[in-house]
Write a protein that holds these residues in place. Structure first.
Motif, PDB file in Angstrom:
ATOM      1  N   ALA A 110       0.906  -1.221   0.090  1.00 15.04           N
ATOM      2  CA  ALA A 110      -0.009   0.215   0.082  1.00 15.04           C
ATOM      3  C   ALA A 110       0.986   1.190   0.042  1.00 15.04           C
ATOM      4  CB  ALA A 110      -1.043  -0.065   1.211  1.00 15.04           C
ATOM      5  N   SER A 111       1.960   1.263   0.552  1.00 10.46           N
ATOM      6  CA  SER A 111       2.811   2.312   0.745  1.00 10.46           C
ATOM      7  C   SER A 111       3.494   2.625  -0.675  1.00 10.46           C
ATOM      8  CB  SER A 111       4.048   2.091   1.748  1.00 10.46           C
ATOM      9  OG  SER A 111       4.752   3.368   1.828  1.00 10.46           O
ATOM     10  N   ALA A 112       3.843   1.478  -1.474  1.00 13.00           N
ATOM     11  CA  ALA A 112       4.238   1.729  -2.760  1.00 13.00           C
ATOM     12  C   ALA A 112       3.232   1.849  -3.663  1.00 13.00           C
ATOM     13  CB  ALA A 112       4.982   0.243  -2.893  1.00 13.00           C
ATOM     14  N   TYR A 113       2.100   1.669  -3.688  1.00 15.83           N
ATOM     15  CA  TYR A 113       1.126   1.730  -4.631  1.00 15.83           C
ATOM     16  C   TYR A 113      -0.288   2.326  -3.949  1.00 15.83           C
ATOM     17  CZ  TYR A 113       4.259  -1.165  -7.271  1.00 15.83           C
ATOM     18  OH  TYR A 113       5.283  -1.727  -7.924  1.00 15.83           O
ATOM     19  N   PRO A 114      -0.306   3.675  -3.338  1.00 20.17           N
ATOM     20  CA  PRO A 114      -1.344   4.008  -2.739  1.00 20.17           C
ATOM     21  C   PRO A 114      -2.431   4.558  -3.677  1.00 20.17           C
ATOM     22  CG  PRO A 114       0.464   5.739  -2.759  1.00 20.17           C
ATOM     23  CD  PRO A 114       0.977   4.585  -3.621  1.00 20.17           C
ATOM     24  N   THR A 115      -3.316   3.908  -4.029  1.00 19.67           N
ATOM     25  CA  THR A 115      -4.459   4.002  -5.152  1.00 19.67           C
ATOM     26  C   THR A 115      -5.699   3.283  -4.667  1.00 19.67           C
ATOM     27  OG1 THR A 115      -4.230   2.194  -6.786  1.00 19.67           O
ATOM     28  CG2 THR A 115      -2.791   4.009  -6.933  1.00 19.67           C
ATOM     29  N   GLY A 125      -9.900  -1.869   3.378  1.00 22.74           N
ATOM     30  CA  GLY A 125     -10.314  -0.499   3.333  1.00 22.74           C
ATOM     31  C   GLY A 125      -9.393   0.727   3.225  1.00 22.74           C
ATOM     32  N   SER A 126      -8.443   0.618   4.231  1.00 21.15           N
ATOM     33  CA  SER A 126      -7.587   1.687   4.312  1.00 21.15           C
ATOM     34  C   SER A 126      -6.690   1.763   2.978  1.00 21.15           C
ATOM     35  CB  SER A 126      -6.363   1.244   5.419  1.00 21.15           C
ATOM     36  OG  SER A 126      -7.005   1.473   6.549  1.00 21.15           O
ATOM     37  N   PHE A 127      -6.452   0.544   2.159  1.00 19.66           N
ATOM     38  CA  PHE A 127      -5.562   0.735   0.928  1.00 19.66           C
ATOM     39  C   PHE A 127      -6.501   1.516   0.135  1.00 19.66           C
ATOM     40  CE2 PHE A 127      -2.714  -2.329  -1.607  1.00 19.66           C
ATOM     41  CZ  PHE A 127      -2.299  -1.149  -2.235  1.00 19.66           C
ATOM     42  N   HIS A 128      -7.983   1.177  -0.060  1.00 15.92           N
ATOM     43  CA  HIS A 128      -8.862   1.692  -0.976  1.00 15.92           C
ATOM     44  C   HIS A 128      -9.003   2.986  -0.900  1.00 15.92           C
ATOM     45  CE1 HIS A 128      -9.653  -2.075  -3.081  1.00 15.92           C
ATOM     46  NE2 HIS A 128      -9.893  -2.579  -1.933  1.00 15.92           N
ATOM     47  N   MET A 129      -8.837   3.532   0.474  1.00 15.97           N
ATOM     48  CA  MET A 129      -9.096   5.038   0.485  1.00 15.97           C
ATOM     49  C   MET A 129      -7.822   5.859   0.458  1.00 15.97           C
ATOM     50  SD  MET A 129     -12.279   4.878   1.363  1.00 15.97           S
ATOM     51  CE  MET A 129     -12.512   6.494   1.599  1.00 15.97           C
ATOM     52  N   ASN A 141       0.292   7.027   5.664  1.00 16.66           N
ATOM     53  CA  ASN A 141      -1.106   6.847   6.569  1.00 16.66           C
ATOM     54  C   ASN A 141      -1.790   5.662   6.187  1.00 16.66           C
ATOM     55  OD1 ASN A 141      -0.541   9.298   8.312  1.00 16.66           O
ATOM     56  ND2 ASN A 141      -1.419  10.422   6.897  1.00 16.66           N
ATOM     57  N   ALA A 142      -1.941   5.154   5.135  1.00 20.38           N
ATOM     58  CA  ALA A 142      -2.669   4.153   4.648  1.00 20.38           C
ATOM     59  C   ALA A 142      -2.149   2.808   5.338  1.00 20.38           C
ATOM     60  CB  ALA A 142      -2.709   4.032   3.030  1.00 20.38           C
TER      61      ALA A 142
END
Length: 483
Positions: free
Chosen positions: A68-73, A226-230, A240-241
């Motif tokens: 998620a840190s590498a691809y925050p989308t 959910g944190s990833f999707h947001m 933060n994700a």
């Protein structure tokens, strides 16, 4: 990431954490599955299984957080799968996206159906003349879905506030329930009760029953993607994700263990409680009396409603992102954004309609509904596993600011192993003798989903879908930003 920015970054670190913590929702998960655990392992598996599975889920969460840190989308799992694959990027991305979509839809359906069931249990306690029925459960669940969709359409800022409130509702509610179960009853089970083992599954093999009991915790720990999707709506998402994912799992593990211990030690007549229609509610009634049990049941119902709303907030973001790359029928509809709220409103209504399709069979048969939504956990965890597996195979993974360093691959290896084991457990028979009513339809439901995705892929999708789309260079994309 190659996309013009359409969504407003209104979610801060706490808001991002709140989404996943609310979707995991220890109160909803434990109260929904506690009865199953009483028959599949009993206190020994309910408590020690919770600890063991929580540790395994932390490995899964850590591996996902690094990605998620590498691809925050908003595309999250399917986007990262497409980026991490060495070959056949479109196929990896396609299957991950559809598993994630189906898993999320199943989760929303299951949560709101459970909320409707507990609302009926409360009404039956309040009104002796009230008769619960499957038809009424479907009707109540439909109303809940409608209200959640309306909230995400017209009161987006309020939804963000409600998601913050939900964290405190869960934490304070947990404290109230635990304190009541500790202080009020005059009798508790002895400390040795934690080693009590029960096998009421019908299978003679105790180890098999114990493995099935792990599903109680596995069912609870879903939705932390959910944190990833947001991510696209979170400030400083690269940090933060991933923190939101890890904090949600860790807080849920600790608070869930406390709640589980309180419920287990408050059990009076084990056999009578396990055979009741709603074992955790029966625990409250036996230990606290009808009046207090009703009050605490309102806390449980509120937690389930918050969980459903958080699901309804997260699901449209996955639909929005998947459609942005043309992977869904009517993609141009679902990736459009409201000019007023800067949110994917059309995707919200698709995210409400699909769970309703899954809930409708419950009008005729609870087994039919259970068969369809049982794919929720399997679909989600397989979707979690694909990008983690691809990251495990990659030697040149470029991490984001939040990363595991040299421990990245070992953690990913443990995560993939647990995902395979837990997914197999969810597809095994759970009750013996195996009949049409007790059969575990999860493998069939998952098989149908994969068959449809495969036929669709080879029929048309492989020629037009090649994974996440890049809209141009960073400068070109910046010029497209609508915000």
């Amino acid at each position: 990431m190659g996309y013009p920015r359409k969504l407003t970054r209104r979610f801060r670190a706490f808001d991002n954490f709140a989404i996943s913590f609310t979707i995991i929702n220890i109160i909803s998960g434990i109260f929904s599955a506690f009865g199953f655990g009483m028959g599949a392992g009993g206190p020994r598996i309910l408590v020690f299984g919770w600890i063991g599975v929580s540790v395994m889920v932390l490995f899964v969460g850590a591996a996902m957080a690094e990605i998620a840190s590498a691809y925050p989308t908003s595309g999250a799992l399917y986007f990262s799968a497409g980026k991490l694959a060495k070959r056949h990027r479109g196929a990896w991305s396609w299957y991950t996206g559809w598993l994630n979509f189906v898993g999320q839809v199943g989760g929303t359906a299951a949560t709101n159906y459970a909320a409707a069931t507990f609302i009926q249990a409360y009404l039956a306690m309040q009104l002796p003349s009230y008769e619960a029925s499957e038809q009424r459960t479907v009707g109540i669940a439909a109303v809940i879905l409608l209200l959640q969709a309306l909230a995400n359409t017209y009161t987006v800022q309020l939804v963000a506030l409600v998601n913050r409130i939900s964290v405190w509702w869960l934490l304070i509610g947990m404290v109230v329930i635990v304190s009541s179960l500790v202080v009020i009853p005059s009798h508790h089970q002895p400390a040795s009760f934690l080693t009590h083992f029960v096998n009421n599954t019908g299978f003679s093999n105790g180890m098999y029953a114990a493995m099935l009991g792990l599903l109680v915790t596995s069912w609870t720990f879903t939705g932390f993607d959910g944190s990833f999707h947001m991510s696209e709506e979170t400030v400083k998402a690269t940090v933060n994700a991933p923190k939101g994912i890890m904090r949600a799992i860790a807080c849920s593990a600790i608070t869930g263990l406390i709640l589980m211990l309180a419920l287990v030690y408050a059990i009076r007549d084990y056999a009578a409680t396990a055979s009741s229609s709603a074992p955790p509610v029966q625990v409250l009634i036996d230990a606290l009396g009808m009046g207090t049990a009703k009050l605490l049941l309102l806390i449980v119902i509120g937690a389930m409603l918050f969980c459903g709303l958080a699901n309804m907030t997260s699901n449209p973001r996955q639909i929005f992102a998947f459609s942005r790359d043309g992977a869904m029928p009517g993609s141009r509809w679902w990736h459009s954004v409201s000019s007023r709220t800067r949110t994917p409103v059309k995707a919200v209504w698709l995210a409400a309609a699909c769970p309703m399709v899954l809930i409708v069979p419950g009008w005729w048969s609870h087994t039919a509904f259970t068969a369809i939504v049982s794919v929720n956990v399997v679909g989600l965890f397989l979707a979690y596993g694909v990008p983690i597996f691809l990251r495990l195979r990659l030697d040149d993974f470029e991490p984001g600011p939040w990363n595991l360093g040299r421990y990245g691959k070992p953690v990913a290896g443990v995560a993939v192993t647990w995902i395979v084991i837990s997914s197999l457990l969810f597809m095994l028979p759970q009750v013996s003798p195996i009949t049409a009513g007790s059969f575990n339809y999860a493998p069939i439901a998952l098989g149908v989903v994969l068959l449809i995705a495969t036929v669709w892929w080879f029929a048309t999708a492989r020629r037009r879908f090649h994974g996440p789309v890049s809209y141009g260079s960073p400068d070109e994309v910046a010029a497209m930003d609508l915000i």
